[in-house]
Design a protein around this motif. Structure first.
Motif, short mmCIF file in Angstrom:
data_model
loop_
_atom_site.label_atom_id
_atom_site.label_comp_id
_atom_site.label_asym_id
_atom_site.label_seq_id
_atom_site.Cartn_x
_atom_site.Cartn_y
_atom_site.Cartn_z
N UNK A 35 0.84 -1.20 -0.01
CA UNK A 35 0.04 0.04 0.11
C UNK A 35 0.98 1.12 0.00
N UNK A 36 0.46 2.28 -0.56
CA UNK A 36 1.08 3.52 -0.81
C UNK A 36 0.41 4.89 -0.60
N UNK A 37 1.10 5.77 -0.10
CA UNK A 37 0.38 7.24 -0.22
C UNK A 37 1.39 8.25 -0.46
N UNK A 38 1.28 8.74 -1.57
CA UNK A 38 2.24 9.99 -2.07
C UNK A 38 2.19 10.92 -1.05
N UNK A 54 -4.81 4.19 1.74
CA UNK A 54 -3.90 3.60 0.66
C UNK A 54 -4.35 3.46 -0.62
N UNK A 55 -3.42 3.50 -1.64
CA UNK A 55 -3.53 2.93 -2.87
C UNK A 55 -2.71 1.71 -3.10
N UNK A 87 3.68 4.76 -19.55
CA UNK A 87 2.24 4.07 -19.81
C UNK A 87 1.03 4.40 -18.94
N UNK A 88 1.46 5.34 -18.18
CA UNK A 88 0.30 5.79 -17.05
C UNK A 88 -0.08 4.48 -16.06
N UNK A 89 0.79 3.55 -15.95
CA UNK A 89 0.88 2.52 -15.03
C UNK A 89 1.77 2.27 -14.29
N UNK A 90 2.85 2.19 -14.58
CA UNK A 90 4.16 2.01 -13.62
C UNK A 90 5.04 3.38 -13.13
N UNK A 91 5.16 3.10 -12.06
CA UNK A 91 5.71 4.40 -11.37
C UNK A 91 7.24 4.19 -10.86
N UNK A 92 8.25 4.84 -11.06
CA UNK A 92 9.25 4.98 -10.19
C UNK A 92 9.31 5.98 -9.04
N UNK A 93 9.57 5.92 -7.97
CA UNK A 93 10.08 6.70 -6.95
C UNK A 93 11.14 6.20 -6.01
N UNK A 96 -0.04 5.68 -10.38
CA UNK A 96 0.47 6.35 -11.66
C UNK A 96 -0.26 7.70 -11.96
N UNK A 97 -1.80 7.54 -11.88
CA UNK A 97 -2.35 8.74 -11.96
C UNK A 97 -2.10 9.66 -11.12
N UNK A 98 -2.02 9.66 -9.80
CA UNK A 98 -1.85 10.50 -8.89
C UNK A 98 -0.48 11.05 -9.05
N UNK A 99 0.56 10.25 -9.43
CA UNK A 99 2.06 10.70 -9.52
C UNK A 99 1.99 11.49 -10.95
N UNK A 100 1.53 11.18 -11.85
CA UNK A 100 1.35 11.96 -13.10
C UNK A 100 0.46 13.48 -12.70
N UNK A 101 -0.37 13.37 -11.98
CA UNK A 101 -1.16 14.43 -11.62
C UNK A 101 -0.23 15.52 -10.75
#
Length: 532
Positions: A67-70, A298-299, A434-440, A466-471
């Motif tokens: 689970x994640x929270x930006x 969480x996401x 691709x609006x799916x995979x994120x690197x942090x 990924x949508x939240x990170x893109x935002x």
């Protein structure tokens, strides 16, 4: 912030005779450590701790991975660390490149000390680059029970001086001390962690008077925590790490150190933290509210974490071949899977020859590539911007979208919660594929992160995350950055921005002085890329 890059060769040639005369005999060997006697491991999560019960109550089912929270807002990010330190019951494993002795650093040190007094085992691992002049402060923390404090790749001498002086005082050992541990990690009770780009200093949490960084962290729970704890152990027990007290000497005895710690971290010496806003740009409130309620919002997604081997920097050279175990290699492999789009945020972006080949391959396949980095006026490392600018025209010709953060536009960006008169600088190291995979993580897209420093990061498969990170990235690009493009007549570059009054076009590097641009023009032929 970056670690020290070697001085330009012409300047070294001028300084070398003086340095040899001044520093001869300064360097001393590091102590020999019986590592088997000081080795330790992460304490496994216990289902009986309060944090474990909250995480269990927040997990959607046995098949849930992580689970994640930006945490795009600095005040929320710092408060999350404080909340974990205050609620920990068993262990705190903390690893940072830059842990400043300012108000932010002292506040977190106080929280770690208070946890130790409750019986929590505290292990704090610091890179030695920014500890100059702070030995008494850190040794005062280590003077408390249940606290262990270690340094990665320590400097041998001139410990009361700043990083540049200590680097110069290590004459004859520069090849070693130029390699730094750039990782950032905070793990509480083996059950929850914070990863990302932020170090521990005022400027990472909107508390700096002159500079502040635009950055992002992630709060993490679930199956990703155990490998994060294992990565911490690998560093903690590595040959490059030394007990702080084996390298530095305090100016007072243990009781005096503890009294000094109480005084220097006491409320009378600290500027109070500002009240937290009700929510951030993603609509989340402070994590402390969720912890108080006993359930985390969480996401959830699947992912994996990785860190460079702690011996990696001593084996590598700038521009050398990437190790398959390196963070840079793993991130590039994730981006190679892109079918439609890659979005990158990096404060320092120097693709190099190998990176340009990778960009050409992406564009040949029709993959859209968008990069946000610092403008010349926003960067804290103008020479690094010089390295980036050498590749700017070719990237534009390949169709790469380039955005450069403007320190002045950051001030006007209301979503960043009042930068005031301070300069805003990009520090977030992120990618979305691709609006799916994120690197942090902690990795910059430059040669130093690739082959010299150690880094830590996570690749996460979750369209929702990924949508939240893109935002977050989009808001920075649209409200705080200029887009770079060729002028219509092809005579050079221009910078396009949009505000309430419409489009604005600049014909010079944003927020930069003529003198700064002239200095870089003079230095350009003297600074090879391998020194950046």
């Amino acid at each position: 912030m970056r670690s020290f890059a070697a001085l330009p060769a012409p300047l070294l040639r001028l300084l070398l005779p003086l340095l040899i005369a001044l520093l001869a005999g300064c360097a001393t060997p590091l102590p020999i450590i019986e590592r088997d006697k000081i080795a330790s491991e992460a304490i496994p999560a216990s289902p009986t701790t309060t944090l474990s019960k909250i995480v269990a109550n927040s997990t959607p089912g046995p098949d849930a991975h992580s689970g994640f929270r930006l945490l795009p807002l600095g005040s929320f990010s710092f408060d999350t660390r404080l909340q974990l330190a205050r609620r920990a019951e068993v262990s705190l494993d903390v690893q940072y490149y830059h842990f400043e002795g300012d108000e932010t650093g002292r506040a977190l040190l106080r929280a770690l000390r208070d946890a130790a007094l409750r019986g929590v085992r505290v292990r704090l691992l610091l890179d030695d680059f920014y500890t100059g002049g702070h030995d008494d402060l850190f040794l005062a923390l280590a003077a408390h029970p249940n606290v262990q404090l270690r340094l990665f790749n320590p400097f041998c001498c001139a410990r009361g001086s700043g990083s540049t002086t200590r680097f110069l005082a290590s004459f004859g050992d520069w090849g070693r001390v130029n390699h730094r541990m750039h990782n950032k990690l905070f793990v509480a009770d083996g059950i929850a962690a914070v990863i990302g780009g932020r170090n521990i200093a005022n400027e990472y949490y909107l508390r700096g008077e002159s500079d502040n960084f635009v950055d992002l962290d992630a709060f993490v729970v679930g199956k990703m925590i155990e490998p994060l704890a294992a990565l911490f152990d690998r560093y903690w027990n590595s040959d490059a790490v030394y007990p702080y007290e084996a390298v530095a000497r305090a100016s007072m005895d243990a009781p005096a150190l503890r009294a000094y710690f109480d005084d220097i971290t006491g409320l009378q010496k600290m500027r109070p933290l500002a009240p937290l806003p009700p929510n951030d740009i993603l609509g989340y409130g402070p994590i402390g509210d969720d912890l108080e309620d006993g359930r985390l919002g969480l996401i959830w997604g699947e992912g994996y974490v990785f860190a460079d081997h702690p011996d990696k920097p001593f084996d590598g050279s700038v521009g050398g071949e990437l190790l398959e175990t390196s963070v840079t290699y793993n991130v590039i492999e994730a981006m190679k899977q892109a079918k439609s789009e890659v979005v990158i945020s990096s404060p320092y972006f120097i693709p190099g020859a190998a990176g340009m080949e990778f960009i050409r391959e992406l564009r040949k396949r029709g993959v859209k590539l968008s990069v946000m980095t610092n403008s010349l006026g926003a960067t804290d490392e103008p020479l690094v911007h010089l390295g980036y600018s050498r590749y700017r025209p070719e990237m534009l010709r390949l169709g790469v979208e380039l955005y450069e953060l403007s320190s002045q536009r950051v001030k006007r960006n209301k979503r960043l919660f009042h930068f005031g008169e301070s300069l805003g600088r990009l520090h977030a190291k992120l990618a979305v594929v691709d609006k799916r995979v994120s690197f942090i993580g902690s990795m910059n897209f430059d040669p130093r992160s690739a082959t010299i420093n150690t880094e830590l990061g996570a690749v996460i498969d979750s369209p929702a995350l990924a949508r939240e990170l893109q935002r977050v990235i989009d808001l920075d690009r649209l409200q705080s950055a200029y887009r770079v493009r060729f002028k219509a007549d092809g005579s050079g570059l221009e910078w396009l921005g949009t505000d309430e009054e419409g489009d604005m076009v600049l014909n010079e590097e944003p927020d930069s002085s003529l003198w700064l641009r002239f200095k870089l023009w003079l230095l350009s032929p003297l600074v090879p890329e391998e020194l950046l």
